[in-house]
Design a protein around this motif. Structure first.
Motif, short mmCIF file in Angstrom:
data_model
loop_
_atom_site.label_atom_id
_atom_site.label_comp_id
_atom_site.label_asym_id
_atom_site.label_seq_id
_atom_site.Cartn_x
_atom_site.Cartn_y
_atom_site.Cartn_z
N ARG A 37 0.83 -1.21 0.00
CA ARG A 37 0.00 0.00 0.00
C ARG A 37 0.87 1.26 0.00
O ARG A 37 0.56 2.22 -0.71
CB ARG A 37 -0.93 0.00 1.22
CG ARG A 37 -2.10 -0.95 1.08
CD ARG A 37 -3.15 -0.73 2.16
NE ARG A 37 -2.63 -0.70 3.51
CZ ARG A 37 -2.57 -1.75 4.34
NH1 ARG A 37 -3.02 -2.92 3.95
NH2 ARG A 37 -2.08 -1.62 5.56
N GLU A 86 2.35 1.68 -3.48
CA GLU A 86 1.30 2.12 -4.41
C GLU A 86 1.02 3.61 -4.21
O GLU A 86 0.88 4.36 -5.17
CB GLU A 86 0.03 1.30 -4.18
CG GLU A 86 -1.07 1.61 -5.16
CD GLU A 86 -2.31 0.77 -4.91
OE1 GLU A 86 -3.42 1.28 -5.13
OE2 GLU A 86 -2.16 -0.39 -4.47
N ARG A 136 1.57 6.59 -6.98
CA ARG A 136 0.51 7.52 -7.38
C ARG A 136 0.97 8.97 -7.21
O ARG A 136 0.68 9.82 -8.05
CB ARG A 136 -0.75 7.27 -6.56
CG ARG A 136 -1.61 6.17 -7.16
CD ARG A 136 -2.95 6.07 -6.46
NE ARG A 136 -2.75 5.09 -5.39
CZ ARG A 136 -3.34 5.09 -4.22
NH1 ARG A 136 -4.20 6.01 -3.91
NH2 ARG A 136 -3.09 4.17 -3.33
#
Length: 83
Positions: free
Chosen positions: A60, A63, A67
């Motif tokens: 997470r 990620e 982003r």
């Protein structure tokens, strides 16, 4: 009645009692083994769960960073094309 018959007849209750002791001993050992294996399996399950939790948390975070990087790159590209 012969002596061998009487001897064997006398051994019957002893053999039965001994078989009961052996059975109880084996049953106790079996319960201990099952209990030990259950504890070990539970501990291994818990360790695996913690490892998976760490992997999920890392994924997470990665990620989220990707982003943010994409958003920053897109923002720079827009700023460059407007100028």
């Amino acid at each position: 009645m012969s002596k061998p018959f009487c001897a064997l007849a006398g051994v019957g209750p002893y053999a039965l009692a001994k078989a009961g002791e052996v059975y109880e001993d084996m049953a106790l050992r079996g319960r201990r083994i099952v209990s030990k294996m259950s504890r070990e399996a539970a501990q291994e399950f818990e360790e695996t769960a913690h490892e998976l939790e760490d992997i999920s948390r890392s994924a997470r975070q990665q990620e989220r960073q990707e982003r943010e990087t994409v958003a920053q790159t897109a923002g720079r590209a827009r700023a460059t094309t407007r100028a």
